[in-house]
Design a protein around this motif. Structure first.
Motif, PDB file in Angstrom:
ATOM      1  N   SER A 104       0.834  -1.212   0.000  1.00 38.31           N
ATOM      2  CA  SER A 104       0.000   0.000   0.000  1.00 38.31           C
ATOM      3  C   SER A 104       0.868   1.261   0.000  1.00 38.31           C
ATOM      4  O   SER A 104       0.565   2.244  -0.669  1.00 38.31           O
ATOM      5  CB  SER A 104      -0.962   0.009   1.196  1.00 38.31           C
ATOM      6  N   LEU A 105       1.981   1.217   0.741  1.00 39.77           N
ATOM      7  CA  LEU A 105       2.905   2.359   0.784  1.00 39.77           C
ATOM      8  C   LEU A 105       3.435   2.669  -0.615  1.00 39.77           C
ATOM      9  O   LEU A 105       3.490   3.822  -1.048  1.00 39.77           O
ATOM     10  CB  LEU A 105       4.053   2.043   1.744  1.00 39.77           C
ATOM     11  N   LEU A 106       3.793   1.615  -1.345  1.00 42.56           N
ATOM     12  CA  LEU A 106       4.367   1.803  -2.684  1.00 42.56           C
ATOM     13  C   LEU A 106       3.348   2.343  -3.685  1.00 42.56           C
ATOM     14  O   LEU A 106       3.697   3.135  -4.559  1.00 42.56           O
ATOM     15  CB  LEU A 106       4.955   0.492  -3.205  1.00 42.56           C
ATOM     16  N   LEU A 107       2.102   1.915  -3.574  1.00 41.80           N
ATOM     17  CA  LEU A 107       1.061   2.406  -4.488  1.00 41.80           C
ATOM     18  C   LEU A 107       0.892   3.920  -4.348  1.00 41.80           C
ATOM     19  O   LEU A 107       0.815   4.651  -5.336  1.00 41.80           O
ATOM     20  CB  LEU A 107      -0.270   1.713  -4.204  1.00 41.80           C
ATOM     21  N   GLY A 112       2.546   9.488  -6.851  1.00 39.22           N
ATOM     22  CA  GLY A 112       3.148  10.823  -6.696  1.00 39.22           C
ATOM     23  C   GLY A 112       4.388  10.995  -7.567  1.00 39.22           C
ATOM     24  O   GLY A 112       4.566  12.021  -8.242  1.00 39.22           O
ATOM     25  N   MET A 113       5.236   9.971  -7.581  1.00 40.99           N
ATOM     26  CA  MET A 113       6.478  10.029  -8.366  1.00 40.99           C
ATOM     27  C   MET A 113       6.198  10.146  -9.862  1.00 40.99           C
ATOM     28  O   MET A 113       6.905  10.824 -10.601  1.00 40.99           O
ATOM     29  CB  MET A 113       7.308   8.760  -8.131  1.00 40.99           C
ATOM     30  N   SER A 114       5.154   9.475 -10.312  1.00 40.42           N
ATOM     31  CA  SER A 114       4.785   9.476 -11.727  1.00 40.42           C
ATOM     32  C   SER A 114       4.454  10.904 -12.192  1.00 40.42           C
ATOM     33  O   SER A 114       4.977  11.389 -13.196  1.00 40.42           O
ATOM     34  CB  SER A 114       3.591   8.547 -11.937  1.00 40.42           C
ATOM     35  N   GLY A 117       7.584  13.173 -12.115  1.00 39.43           N
ATOM     36  CA  GLY A 117       8.508  12.887 -13.220  1.00 39.43           C
ATOM     37  C   GLY A 117       8.042  13.458 -14.550  1.00 39.43           C
ATOM     38  O   GLY A 117       8.839  14.016 -15.314  1.00 39.43           O
ATOM     39  N   ILE A 118       6.747  13.328 -14.830  1.00 37.55           N
ATOM     40  CA  ILE A 118       6.209  13.835 -16.102  1.00 37.55           C
ATOM     41  C   ILE A 118       6.403  15.351 -16.199  1.00 37.55           C
ATOM     42  O   ILE A 118       6.812  15.886 -17.226  1.00 37.55           O
ATOM     43  CB  ILE A 118       4.707  13.458 -16.252  1.00 37.55           C
ATOM     44  N   VAL A 119       6.144  16.061 -15.079  1.00 33.22           N
ATOM     45  CA  VAL A 119       6.245  17.528 -15.073  1.00 33.22           C
ATOM     46  C   VAL A 119       7.699  17.997 -15.176  1.00 33.22           C
ATOM     47  O   VAL A 119       8.017  18.928 -15.925  1.00 33.22           O
ATOM     48  CB  VAL A 119       5.583  18.097 -13.786  1.00 33.22           C
ATOM     49  N   LEU A 120       8.597  17.334 -14.446  1.00 37.48           N
ATOM     50  CA  LEU A 120       9.981  17.844 -14.338  1.00 37.48           C
ATOM     51  C   LEU A 120      10.974  17.257 -15.342  1.00 37.48           C
ATOM     52  O   LEU A 120      12.127  17.673 -15.369  1.00 37.48           O
ATOM     53  CB  LEU A 120      10.507  17.612 -12.916  1.00 37.48           C
ATOM     54  N   PHE A 146       7.545   7.415 -17.345  1.00 33.99           N
ATOM     55  CA  PHE A 146       7.078   7.916 -16.049  1.00 33.99           C
ATOM     56  C   PHE A 146       5.591   7.644 -15.840  1.00 33.99           C
ATOM     57  O   PHE A 146       5.157   7.369 -14.725  1.00 33.99           O
ATOM     58  CB  PHE A 146       7.351   9.421 -15.908  1.00 33.99           C
ATOM     59  N   ALA A 147       4.800   7.731 -16.907  1.00 34.03           N
ATOM     60  CA  ALA A 147       3.356   7.487 -16.800  1.00 34.03           C
ATOM     61  C   ALA A 147       3.084   6.061 -16.294  1.00 34.03           C
ATOM     62  O   ALA A 147       2.072   5.816 -15.624  1.00 34.03           O
ATOM     63  CB  ALA A 147       2.690   7.706 -18.151  1.00 34.03           C
ATOM     64  N   GLY A 148       4.001   5.125 -16.580  1.00 29.13           N
ATOM     65  CA  GLY A 148       3.798   3.728 -16.180  1.00 29.13           C
ATOM     66  C   GLY A 148       4.454   3.324 -14.874  1.00 29.13           C
ATOM     67  O   GLY A 148       4.441   2.146 -14.499  1.00 29.13           O
ATOM     68  N   ILE A 149       5.019   4.309 -14.127  1.00 29.09           N
ATOM     69  CA  ILE A 149       5.773   3.971 -12.903  1.00 29.09           C
ATOM     70  C   ILE A 149       4.943   3.222 -11.840  1.00 29.09           C
ATOM     71  O   ILE A 149       5.457   2.305 -11.214  1.00 29.09           O
ATOM     72  CB  ILE A 149       6.460   5.230 -12.315  1.00 29.09           C
TER      73      ILE A 149
END
Length: 471
Positions: A104-107, A112-114, A117-120, A146-149
Protein backbone atom coordinates in the motif's frame (compact mmCIF):
# COMPACT_ATOMS: atom_id res chain seq x y z
CA UNK A 1 3.85 -21.39 -2.56
CA UNK A 2 2.32 -23.45 0.29
CA UNK A 3 3.34 -23.18 3.96
CA UNK A 4 4.91 -26.68 3.69
CA UNK A 5 6.96 -25.56 0.69
CA UNK A 6 8.13 -22.43 2.52
CA UNK A 7 9.11 -24.61 5.52
CA UNK A 8 11.03 -27.02 3.23
CA UNK A 9 12.83 -24.08 1.61
CA UNK A 10 13.61 -22.57 5.00
CA UNK A 11 15.10 -25.88 6.14
CA UNK A 12 17.42 -25.98 3.08
CA UNK A 13 18.39 -22.32 3.50
CA UNK A 14 19.18 -22.75 7.22
CA UNK A 15 20.76 -26.23 7.18
CA UNK A 16 21.28 -27.47 3.60
CA UNK A 17 24.52 -27.51 1.54
CA UNK A 18 25.40 -23.87 0.78
CA UNK A 19 26.47 -23.79 -2.89
CA UNK A 20 23.76 -26.15 -4.28
CA UNK A 21 21.06 -24.27 -2.31
CA UNK A 22 22.48 -20.93 -3.52
CA UNK A 23 22.44 -22.09 -7.15
CA UNK A 24 18.90 -23.52 -6.91
CA UNK A 25 17.68 -20.18 -5.52
CA UNK A 26 19.80 -18.15 -7.96
CA UNK A 27 19.01 -19.69 -11.32
CA UNK A 28 15.40 -18.38 -11.52
CA UNK A 29 16.62 -14.93 -10.39
CA UNK A 30 19.35 -15.00 -13.07
CA UNK A 31 16.70 -15.79 -15.69
CA UNK A 32 14.60 -12.98 -14.20
CA UNK A 33 17.53 -10.51 -14.38
CA UNK A 34 18.26 -11.57 -17.97
CA UNK A 35 14.61 -10.93 -18.78
CA UNK A 36 14.94 -7.37 -17.42
CA UNK A 37 18.12 -6.83 -19.42
CA UNK A 38 16.34 -8.14 -22.52
CA UNK A 39 13.72 -5.42 -22.01
CA UNK A 40 16.43 -2.79 -22.44
CA UNK A 41 18.36 -4.69 -25.12
CA UNK A 42 15.15 -4.97 -27.18
CA UNK A 43 14.61 -1.18 -27.17
CA UNK A 44 18.31 -0.59 -27.91
CA UNK A 45 18.32 -3.11 -30.78
CA UNK A 46 15.19 -1.79 -32.55
CA UNK A 47 15.98 1.89 -31.97
CA UNK A 48 19.53 1.24 -33.26
CA UNK A 49 17.89 0.47 -36.61
CA UNK A 50 16.69 4.12 -36.67
CA UNK A 51 20.18 5.47 -35.80
CA UNK A 52 22.56 6.31 -32.94
CA UNK A 53 20.54 9.42 -31.92
CA UNK A 54 17.30 7.44 -31.42
CA UNK A 55 19.25 4.63 -29.72
CA UNK A 56 20.36 7.15 -27.06
CA UNK A 57 16.80 8.02 -25.89
CA UNK A 58 16.34 5.10 -23.41
CA UNK A 59 19.89 5.61 -22.09
CA UNK A 60 19.14 9.21 -21.11
CA UNK A 61 15.72 8.34 -19.66
CA UNK A 62 16.71 5.45 -17.39
CA UNK A 63 18.95 7.38 -14.93
CA UNK A 64 15.99 9.73 -14.31
CA UNK A 65 13.44 6.94 -13.96
CA UNK A 66 15.85 5.03 -11.72
CA UNK A 67 16.43 8.16 -9.61
CA UNK A 68 12.73 8.59 -8.79
CA UNK A 69 12.10 4.84 -8.39
CA UNK A 70 15.13 4.47 -6.12
CA UNK A 71 13.68 6.89 -3.57
CA UNK A 72 11.03 4.20 -2.98
CA UNK A 73 13.27 1.18 -3.49
CA UNK A 74 14.70 1.52 0.02
CA UNK A 75 11.27 0.75 1.42
CA UNK A 76 11.15 -2.37 -0.75
CA UNK A 77 14.57 -3.40 0.64
CA UNK A 78 13.31 -2.81 4.21
CA UNK A 79 10.15 -4.81 3.50
CA UNK A 80 12.34 -7.62 2.14
CA UNK A 81 14.53 -7.61 5.29
CA UNK A 82 11.47 -7.81 7.60
CA UNK A 83 9.54 -10.40 5.55
CA UNK A 84 12.57 -12.73 5.03
CA UNK A 85 13.63 -12.48 8.70
CA UNK A 86 10.08 -13.13 9.99
CA UNK A 87 9.90 -16.16 7.68
CA UNK A 88 13.29 -17.27 9.11
CA UNK A 89 11.87 -16.83 12.62
CA UNK A 90 8.68 -18.76 11.64
CA UNK A 91 6.27 -15.81 12.24
CA UNK A 92 4.11 -15.97 9.07
CA UNK A 93 1.38 -13.62 10.28
CA UNK A 94 3.83 -10.75 10.75
CA UNK A 95 5.44 -11.55 7.37
CA UNK A 96 2.00 -11.09 5.69
CA UNK A 97 1.33 -7.90 7.65
CA UNK A 98 4.61 -6.30 6.52
CA UNK A 99 4.00 -7.40 2.92
CA UNK A 100 0.61 -5.62 2.93
CA UNK A 101 2.00 -2.46 4.51
CA UNK A 102 4.76 -2.34 1.92
CA UNK A 103 2.39 -2.81 -1.03
CA UNK A 104 0.00 0.00 0.00
CA UNK A 105 2.90 2.36 0.78
CA UNK A 106 4.37 1.80 -2.68
CA UNK A 107 1.06 2.41 -4.49
CA UNK A 108 0.70 5.82 -2.83
CA UNK A 109 4.35 6.72 -3.40
CA UNK A 110 4.54 5.61 -7.05
CA UNK A 111 1.51 7.67 -8.10
CA UNK A 112 3.15 10.82 -6.70
CA UNK A 113 6.48 10.03 -8.37
CA UNK A 114 4.78 9.48 -11.73
CA UNK A 115 3.21 12.97 -11.76
CA UNK A 116 6.44 14.57 -10.48
CA UNK A 117 8.51 12.89 -13.22
CA UNK A 118 6.21 13.84 -16.10
CA UNK A 119 6.25 17.53 -15.07
CA UNK A 120 9.98 17.84 -14.34
CA UNK A 121 11.46 15.65 -17.11
CA UNK A 122 12.59 18.54 -19.40
CA UNK A 123 14.42 20.28 -16.53
CA UNK A 124 16.24 17.07 -15.60
CA UNK A 125 17.31 16.48 -19.22
CA UNK A 126 18.64 20.07 -19.51
CA UNK A 127 20.64 19.53 -16.31
CA UNK A 128 22.12 16.35 -17.87
CA UNK A 129 23.41 18.47 -20.81
CA UNK A 130 21.62 16.15 -23.26
CA UNK A 131 22.56 17.35 -26.77
CA UNK A 132 19.94 19.26 -28.81
CA UNK A 133 19.73 16.39 -31.31
CA UNK A 134 18.92 13.74 -28.67
CA UNK A 135 16.74 15.99 -26.41
CA UNK A 136 13.29 15.70 -28.12
CA UNK A 137 13.54 11.90 -28.38
CA UNK A 138 14.71 11.60 -24.76
CA UNK A 139 11.86 13.80 -23.47
CA UNK A 140 9.15 11.80 -25.27
CA UNK A 141 10.55 8.46 -24.07
CA UNK A 142 11.02 9.66 -20.47
CA UNK A 143 7.49 11.04 -20.06
CA UNK A 144 5.82 7.86 -21.33
CA UNK A 145 7.94 5.66 -19.03
CA UNK A 146 7.08 7.92 -16.05
CA UNK A 147 3.36 7.49 -16.80
CA UNK A 148 3.80 3.73 -16.18
CA UNK A 149 5.77 3.97 -12.90
CA UNK A 150 2.92 2.77 -10.60
CA UNK A 151 2.83 -0.50 -12.58
CA UNK A 152 6.64 -0.84 -12.55
CA UNK A 153 6.71 -0.31 -8.78
CA UNK A 154 4.04 -2.86 -7.90
CA UNK A 155 5.74 -5.44 -10.14
CA UNK A 156 9.03 -4.60 -8.38
CA UNK A 157 7.37 -5.16 -4.96
CA UNK A 158 5.87 -8.47 -6.12
CA UNK A 159 9.34 -9.75 -7.16
CA UNK A 160 10.89 -8.77 -3.82
CA UNK A 161 8.10 -10.20 -1.66
CA UNK A 162 8.23 -13.59 -3.35
CA UNK A 163 12.02 -13.66 -3.15
CA UNK A 164 11.79 -13.00 0.60
CA UNK A 165 9.80 -16.23 1.14
CA UNK A 166 12.24 -18.17 -1.08
CA UNK A 167 9.98 -18.37 -4.18
CA UNK A 168 12.28 -17.24 -6.97
CA UNK A 169 10.41 -19.05 -9.79
CA UNK A 170 6.97 -17.39 -9.96
CA UNK A 171 8.29 -13.84 -10.67
CA UNK A 172 10.42 -15.27 -13.49
CA UNK A 173 7.42 -16.77 -15.26
CA UNK A 174 5.58 -13.44 -15.15
CA UNK A 175 8.63 -11.43 -16.21
CA UNK A 176 9.33 -13.77 -19.14
CA UNK A 177 5.74 -13.23 -20.27
CA UNK A 178 6.15 -9.45 -20.09
CA UNK A 179 9.46 -9.44 -22.02
CA UNK A 180 8.01 -11.63 -24.78
CA UNK A 181 5.10 -9.18 -25.02
CA UNK A 182 7.56 -6.26 -25.17
CA UNK A 183 9.68 -7.92 -27.88
CA UNK A 184 6.54 -8.56 -29.96
CA UNK A 185 5.09 -5.04 -29.49
CA UNK A 186 8.34 -3.07 -30.02
CA UNK A 187 8.69 -3.31 -33.83
CA UNK A 188 4.92 -2.86 -34.35
CA UNK A 189 4.89 0.41 -32.39
CA UNK A 190 8.33 1.67 -33.54
CA UNK A 191 8.05 0.98 -37.30
CA UNK A 192 4.25 1.00 -37.69
CA UNK A 193 3.89 -2.60 -38.83
CA UNK A 194 0.39 -3.67 -39.90
CA UNK A 195 -2.42 -1.46 -38.58
CA UNK A 196 -0.16 0.29 -36.04
CA UNK A 197 1.04 3.91 -36.52
CA UNK A 198 4.82 4.49 -36.89
CA UNK A 199 5.70 6.01 -33.49
CA UNK A 200 9.52 5.64 -33.44
CA UNK A 201 11.04 6.34 -30.00
CA UNK A 202 7.58 6.90 -28.43
CA UNK A 203 6.55 3.43 -29.67
CA UNK A 204 9.42 1.77 -27.77
CA UNK A 205 8.33 3.50 -24.55
CA UNK A 206 4.64 2.59 -25.03
CA UNK A 207 5.55 -1.10 -25.64
CA UNK A 208 7.60 -1.15 -22.40
CA UNK A 209 4.87 0.55 -20.38
CA UNK A 210 2.10 -1.76 -21.64
CA UNK A 211 4.18 -4.90 -20.96
CA UNK A 212 4.99 -3.78 -17.40
CA UNK A 213 1.32 -3.05 -16.74
CA UNK A 214 0.27 -6.58 -17.73
CA UNK A 215 2.96 -8.11 -15.46
CA UNK A 216 1.95 -5.89 -12.55
CA UNK A 217 -1.75 -6.81 -12.83
CA UNK A 218 -0.95 -10.56 -12.89
CA UNK A 219 1.36 -10.17 -9.84
CA UNK A 220 -1.36 -8.25 -7.96
CA UNK A 221 -3.93 -10.92 -8.78
CA UNK A 222 -1.67 -13.69 -7.39
CA UNK A 223 -0.96 -11.79 -4.16
CA UNK A 224 -4.61 -10.93 -3.49
CA UNK A 225 -5.92 -14.42 -4.22
CA UNK A 226 -3.30 -15.96 -1.91
CA UNK A 227 -1.99 -18.28 -4.62
CA UNK A 228 1.65 -17.47 -3.74
CA UNK A 229 2.64 -18.01 -0.07
CA UNK A 230 1.99 -14.35 0.75
CA UNK A 231 -1.68 -13.36 0.93
CA UNK A 232 -2.57 -9.67 0.75
CA UNK A 233 -6.03 -8.68 1.99
CA UNK A 234 -7.75 -5.29 2.24
CA UNK A 235 -7.21 -5.61 6.00
CA UNK A 236 -3.39 -5.89 5.88
CA UNK A 237 -3.28 -3.33 3.05
CA UNK A 238 -4.80 -0.57 5.21
CA UNK A 239 -2.36 2.30 5.81
CA UNK A 240 -0.77 1.64 9.19
CA UNK A 241 1.53 4.36 10.50
CA UNK A 242 3.25 2.06 13.02
CA UNK A 243 4.27 -0.39 10.28
CA UNK A 244 5.14 2.46 7.90
CA UNK A 245 7.43 4.01 10.51
CA UNK A 246 9.30 0.71 10.99
CA UNK A 247 9.69 0.21 7.23
CA UNK A 248 10.67 3.88 6.95
CA UNK A 249 13.29 3.65 9.71
CA UNK A 250 15.05 0.63 8.19
CA UNK A 251 14.42 1.70 4.58
CA UNK A 252 15.43 5.36 4.71
CA UNK A 253 19.22 4.81 4.58
CA UNK A 254 18.75 2.42 1.66
CA UNK A 255 16.52 4.97 -0.11
CA UNK A 256 19.11 7.68 0.43
CA UNK A 257 21.85 5.31 -0.78
CA UNK A 258 19.92 4.17 -3.87
CA UNK A 259 18.71 7.64 -4.82
CA UNK A 260 22.14 9.24 -4.37
CA UNK A 261 23.50 6.40 -6.55
CA UNK A 262 20.83 7.02 -9.17
CA UNK A 263 21.38 10.80 -8.99
CA UNK A 264 25.07 10.00 -9.49
CA UNK A 265 24.20 8.33 -12.80
CA UNK A 266 22.20 11.43 -13.80
CA UNK A 267 25.35 13.49 -13.11
CA UNK A 268 27.51 10.85 -14.85
CA UNK A 269 25.36 11.32 -17.99
CA UNK A 270 26.20 15.04 -17.80
CA UNK A 271 29.92 14.13 -17.46
CA UNK A 272 29.75 11.86 -20.56
CA UNK A 273 28.11 14.55 -22.72
CA UNK A 274 30.61 17.15 -21.41
CA UNK A 275 33.79 15.04 -21.88
CA UNK A 276 32.52 13.86 -25.29
CA UNK A 277 32.13 17.50 -26.38
CA UNK A 278 35.60 18.46 -25.01
CA UNK A 279 37.25 15.52 -26.86
CA UNK A 280 35.38 16.43 -30.06
CA UNK A 281 36.51 20.08 -29.85
CA UNK A 282 40.13 19.05 -29.14
CA UNK A 283 40.15 16.80 -32.23
CA UNK A 284 37.98 18.92 -34.52
CA UNK A 285 35.06 16.42 -34.50
CA UNK A 286 31.73 18.25 -34.22
CA UNK A 287 29.06 16.58 -32.09
CA UNK A 288 31.32 13.86 -30.62
CA UNK A 289 29.04 13.75 -27.53
CA UNK A 290 26.55 12.00 -29.84
CA UNK A 291 29.17 9.25 -30.26
CA UNK A 292 30.36 9.05 -26.63
CA UNK A 293 26.86 8.65 -25.17
CA UNK A 294 25.57 5.89 -27.51
CA UNK A 295 28.82 3.99 -26.81
CA UNK A 296 28.14 4.33 -23.07
CA UNK A 297 24.49 3.28 -23.63
CA UNK A 298 25.47 0.05 -25.41
CA UNK A 299 28.26 -0.67 -22.88
CA UNK A 300 25.73 -0.25 -20.08
CA UNK A 301 23.37 -2.75 -21.70
CA UNK A 302 26.20 -5.28 -22.15
CA UNK A 303 27.51 -4.95 -18.59
CA UNK A 304 23.93 -5.28 -17.32
CA UNK A 305 23.74 -8.55 -19.25
CA UNK A 306 26.86 -9.83 -17.44
CA UNK A 307 25.63 -8.50 -14.07
CA UNK A 308 22.39 -10.46 -14.52
CA UNK A 309 24.41 -13.55 -13.50
CA UNK A 310 26.28 -11.99 -10.58
CA UNK A 311 23.18 -10.11 -9.36
CA UNK A 312 21.23 -13.39 -9.40
CA UNK A 313 23.86 -14.97 -7.16
CA UNK A 314 23.92 -11.86 -4.90
CA UNK A 315 20.12 -11.78 -4.53
CA UNK A 316 19.84 -15.51 -3.77
CA UNK A 317 22.62 -15.01 -1.24
CA UNK A 318 20.52 -12.14 0.21
CA UNK A 319 17.57 -14.47 0.85
CA UNK A 320 19.89 -17.00 2.54
CA UNK A 321 21.70 -14.36 4.59
CA UNK A 322 18.39 -12.73 5.68
CA UNK A 323 16.86 -16.01 6.85
CA UNK A 324 20.07 -17.24 8.54
CA UNK A 325 20.40 -13.98 10.46
CA UNK A 326 16.69 -14.26 11.41
CA UNK A 327 17.53 -17.74 12.81
CA UNK A 328 20.72 -16.29 14.44
CA UNK A 329 23.06 -18.51 12.43
CA UNK A 330 25.68 -15.84 11.94
CA UNK A 331 28.72 -17.94 11.00
CA UNK A 332 26.73 -19.68 8.28
CA UNK A 333 25.52 -16.29 6.96
CA UNK A 334 29.16 -15.16 6.63
CA UNK A 335 30.20 -18.37 4.85
CA UNK A 336 27.28 -18.02 2.38
CA UNK A 337 28.37 -14.46 1.55
CA UNK A 338 32.03 -15.40 1.00
CA UNK A 339 31.15 -18.26 -1.37
CA UNK A 340 28.80 -15.98 -3.34
CA UNK A 341 31.58 -13.38 -3.81
CA UNK A 342 33.98 -15.98 -5.19
CA UNK A 343 31.35 -17.26 -7.66
CA UNK A 344 30.60 -13.67 -8.77
CA UNK A 345 34.26 -12.81 -9.37
CA UNK A 346 34.71 -15.94 -11.52
CA UNK A 347 31.55 -15.36 -13.60
CA UNK A 348 32.43 -11.74 -14.34
CA UNK A 349 36.06 -12.57 -15.20
CA UNK A 350 34.84 -14.99 -17.91
CA UNK A 351 32.26 -12.44 -19.13
CA UNK A 352 34.88 -9.69 -19.39
CA UNK A 353 37.17 -11.91 -21.45
CA UNK A 354 34.35 -12.71 -23.91
CA UNK A 355 33.40 -9.02 -24.10
CA UNK A 356 36.98 -8.07 -25.01
CA UNK A 357 37.27 -10.80 -27.68
CA UNK A 358 33.91 -10.18 -29.39
CA UNK A 359 33.70 -6.38 -28.92
CA UNK A 360 33.32 -5.42 -32.63
CA UNK A 361 30.53 -7.85 -33.65
CA UNK A 362 28.69 -7.11 -30.38
CA UNK A 363 28.63 -3.34 -31.00
CA UNK A 364 27.82 -3.80 -34.69
CA UNK A 365 24.77 -5.86 -33.69
CA UNK A 366 23.27 -2.74 -32.08
CA UNK A 367 24.44 0.03 -34.38
CA UNK A 368 26.75 -0.24 -37.39
CA UNK A 369 28.45 3.11 -36.78
CA UNK A 370 32.27 3.22 -37.30
CA UNK A 371 32.74 6.05 -34.75
CA UNK A 372 30.83 4.20 -32.01
CA UNK A 373 32.80 1.00 -32.75
CA UNK A 374 36.12 2.92 -32.59
CA UNK A 375 35.11 4.47 -29.23
CA UNK A 376 34.23 1.00 -27.88
CA UNK A 377 37.93 0.03 -28.09
CA UNK A 378 38.60 2.46 -25.24
CA UNK A 379 35.88 0.75 -23.19
CA UNK A 380 37.76 -2.56 -23.39
CA UNK A 381 41.16 -0.98 -22.73
CA UNK A 382 40.27 1.25 -19.79
CA UNK A 383 37.08 -0.04 -18.16
CA UNK A 384 36.24 -3.71 -18.72
CA UNK A 385 38.93 -5.20 -16.39
CA UNK A 386 37.12 -3.59 -13.43
CA UNK A 387 33.89 -5.58 -13.92
CA UNK A 388 34.83 -8.66 -11.80
CA UNK A 389 35.46 -6.27 -8.89
CA UNK A 390 31.96 -4.91 -9.26
CA UNK A 391 30.71 -8.47 -8.57
CA UNK A 392 32.35 -8.31 -5.13
CA UNK A 393 30.98 -4.80 -4.51
CA UNK A 394 27.45 -5.88 -5.44
CA UNK A 395 27.61 -8.95 -3.14
CA UNK A 396 28.80 -6.91 -0.14
CA UNK A 397 26.01 -4.39 -0.74
CA UNK A 398 23.43 -7.19 -0.85
CA UNK A 399 24.80 -8.68 2.41
CA UNK A 400 24.42 -5.36 4.26
CA UNK A 401 20.88 -4.80 2.89
CA UNK A 402 19.67 -8.33 3.65
CA UNK A 403 20.98 -8.09 7.21
CA UNK A 404 18.98 -4.84 7.50
CA UNK A 405 22.19 -2.78 7.89
CA UNK A 406 21.12 -0.39 5.16
CA UNK A 407 23.28 2.51 6.39
CA UNK A 408 26.41 0.54 5.50
CA UNK A 409 25.28 -0.10 1.92
CA UNK A 410 24.23 3.56 1.65
CA UNK A 411 27.72 4.75 2.64
CA UNK A 412 29.39 2.21 0.33
CA UNK A 413 27.27 3.31 -2.64
CA UNK A 414 28.03 6.98 -2.01
CA UNK A 415 31.79 6.30 -1.78
CA UNK A 416 31.88 4.37 -5.09
CA UNK A 417 29.86 6.88 -7.07
CA UNK A 418 30.28 10.34 -5.57
CA UNK A 419 33.76 10.15 -4.05
CA UNK A 420 35.32 7.92 -6.72
CA UNK A 421 33.44 7.53 -10.03
CA UNK A 422 32.11 11.01 -10.82
CA UNK A 423 35.22 13.02 -9.79
CA UNK A 424 37.67 10.53 -11.37
CA UNK A 425 35.70 10.26 -14.65
CA UNK A 426 35.39 14.03 -14.94
CA UNK A 427 38.92 15.00 -13.87
CA UNK A 428 40.68 12.33 -15.91
CA UNK A 429 38.44 13.01 -18.93
CA UNK A 430 39.03 16.78 -18.79
CA UNK A 431 42.76 16.51 -17.91
CA UNK A 432 43.45 14.08 -20.80
CA UNK A 433 40.90 15.85 -23.08
CA UNK A 434 39.97 12.30 -23.99
CA UNK A 435 37.03 9.96 -23.35
CA UNK A 436 39.66 7.33 -22.40
CA UNK A 437 40.14 9.24 -19.11
CA UNK A 438 36.43 9.04 -18.44
CA UNK A 439 36.38 5.24 -18.96
CA UNK A 440 39.48 4.85 -16.76
CA UNK A 441 37.77 6.83 -13.95
CA UNK A 442 34.73 4.53 -14.12
CA UNK A 443 36.98 1.45 -13.94
CA UNK A 444 39.00 2.71 -10.96
CA UNK A 445 35.77 3.41 -9.01
CA UNK A 446 34.75 -0.27 -9.32
CA UNK A 447 38.12 -1.62 -8.13
CA UNK A 448 38.63 0.77 -5.19
CA UNK A 449 34.92 0.52 -4.16
CA UNK A 450 35.13 -3.29 -4.09
CA UNK A 451 38.28 -3.28 -1.91
CA UNK A 452 36.70 -0.86 0.60
CA UNK A 453 33.49 -2.97 0.69
CA UNK A 454 35.41 -6.20 1.20
CA UNK A 455 37.41 -4.75 4.11
CA UNK A 456 34.19 -3.55 5.78
CA UNK A 457 32.48 -6.91 5.24
CA UNK A 458 35.40 -8.77 6.87
CA UNK A 459 35.08 -6.62 10.01
CA UNK A 460 31.77 -8.49 10.62
CA UNK A 461 29.80 -5.60 12.18
CA UNK A 462 26.77 -6.56 10.00
CA UNK A 463 26.26 -9.90 11.82
CA UNK A 464 23.17 -8.80 13.76
CA UNK A 465 19.46 -8.96 12.78
CA UNK A 466 16.93 -6.12 12.61
CA UNK A 467 13.83 -7.97 13.84
CA UNK A 468 15.04 -8.14 17.48
CA UNK A 469 15.44 -4.35 17.45
CA UNK A 470 11.90 -3.72 16.22
CA UNK A 471 9.69 -5.79 18.54
Amino acid sequence: MSREKIEANREKILNGPIVPTLLVLAYPIIINQLVHVLYNLTDTFWLGKLGRIELSAPGTAWPLVWFLMSIGSGFVVAGFAFVSQYIGAGDYEKANRYAGALYSLLLIFATGMSIFGIVLAPYFLRFMKVSETIFPYALTYTRIIFAGIPFSFTLFAFNFLLRAIGDTKTPVKINIGTIILNIILDPFFIFGWGPFPRLGVAGAAIATMLSNSVGSLIGGYLLFTGKVGIHLTLENLKPDLKFYSRIFRVGLPSSIGDSTSALGFVVLTRVIFTVGRIYGEAHGIKGYEDVAFPTYSITNRLTNFMFAFSDGISMAMGTMVGQNIGARKYERAKEIAEKAMLINFTILSIGTLLFAIFRVPIFKFFVNDPMVIAESKKVVMYFSASLPFFGIFSAVNQVFNSAGHTKKSMVLGIIRLWILRIPLSYWLGVAMKDTAGMWLGMGLSNVIGALIGLAWFLKGSWLRGVIEEHH
